[in-house]
Design a protein around this motif. Structure first.
Motif, mmCIF file in Angstrom:
data_model
loop_
_atom_site.group_PDB
_atom_site.id
_atom_site.type_symbol
_atom_site.label_atom_id
_atom_site.label_comp_id
_atom_site.label_asym_id
_atom_site.label_seq_id
_atom_site.Cartn_x
_atom_site.Cartn_y
_atom_site.Cartn_z
ATOM 1 N N SER A 78 92.523 -51.741 -90.984
ATOM 2 C CA SER A 78 92.052 -53.017 -91.524
ATOM 3 C C SER A 78 90.894 -53.585 -90.694
ATOM 4 O O SER A 78 89.989 -54.219 -91.230
ATOM 5 N N THR A 79 90.915 -53.339 -89.392
ATOM 6 C CA THR A 79 89.813 -53.783 -88.532
ATOM 7 C C THR A 79 88.604 -52.875 -88.712
ATOM 8 O O THR A 79 87.473 -53.337 -88.826
ATOM 9 N N ARG A 80 88.842 -51.586 -88.782
ATOM 10 C CA ARG A 80 87.774 -50.600 -88.926
ATOM 11 C C ARG A 80 86.958 -50.847 -90.198
ATOM 12 O O ARG A 80 85.751 -50.637 -90.228
ATOM 13 N N GLN A 81 87.588 -51.303 -91.247
ATOM 14 C CA GLN A 81 86.920 -51.525 -92.523
ATOM 15 C C GLN A 81 85.969 -52.719 -92.494
ATOM 16 O O GLN A 81 85.202 -52.928 -93.421
ATOM 17 N N ARG A 82 85.979 -53.472 -91.429
ATOM 18 C CA ARG A 82 85.092 -54.629 -91.310
ATOM 19 C C ARG A 82 83.727 -54.262 -90.712
ATOM 20 O O ARG A 82 82.872 -55.112 -90.547
ATOM 21 N N PHE A 83 83.555 -52.997 -90.372
ATOM 22 C CA PHE A 83 82.320 -52.527 -89.742
ATOM 23 C C PHE A 83 81.593 -51.567 -90.676
ATOM 24 O O PHE A 83 82.199 -50.960 -91.553
ATOM 25 N N VAL A 84 80.310 -51.437 -90.453
ATOM 26 C CA VAL A 84 79.568 -50.358 -91.096
ATOM 27 C C VAL A 84 79.563 -49.196 -90.116
ATOM 28 O O VAL A 84 79.718 -49.387 -88.906
#
Length: 121
Positions: A16-22
């Motif tokens: 869920s945190t990883r998906q907030r980055f490009v």
């Protein structure tokens, strides 16, 4: 920022945190570009720059040595600068590539063997 290849022992990001980055993937430049970078940054001859790029390719493909990092273009440029300043190529590679990469005596010996195969003098 997050660099997944750096310090692998640390905990990975939650999905869920990883998906907030490009995500951006970086790789080494192709051989001809890397050779030109080395030449432009150091003033070294084309033949010697080519030898350094071939050496780096061999080291980068060695998984058996268990190196935490591989040969960066920056290490190649630093080595080329040493060569351009008059240091013998093999000695320059030892100081600019081999020694900065590891403290392990067996790995140093293996890397030095590769240097001896790929560099003149």
């Amino acid at each position: 920022s997050f660099n997944p290849g750096y310090q692998r022992s640390l905990k990975e990001l939650k999905p869920s945190t990883r998906q907030r980055f490009v995500g951006l993937a970086f790789d080494y430049p192709d051989a001809s570009l890397e050779q030109e970078i080395i030449r432009a940054e150091s003033g070294i001859a084309e033949k010697q720059a080519g030898q350094l790029v071939k050496l780096a390719a061999k080291i980068r493909n060695l998984r058996e040595l268990g190196l935490a990092e591989s040969v960066s273009t920056r290490l190649l440029v630093d080595t080329a600068v040493l060569m351009q300043s008059g240091l013998a190529p093999r000695l320059a590679a030892n100081a600019g590539i081999v020694q900065p990469m590891t403290d392990d005596a067996e790995t140093i010996a293996a890397l030095q063997d590769l240097v001896d195969l790929h560099l003149d003098g």
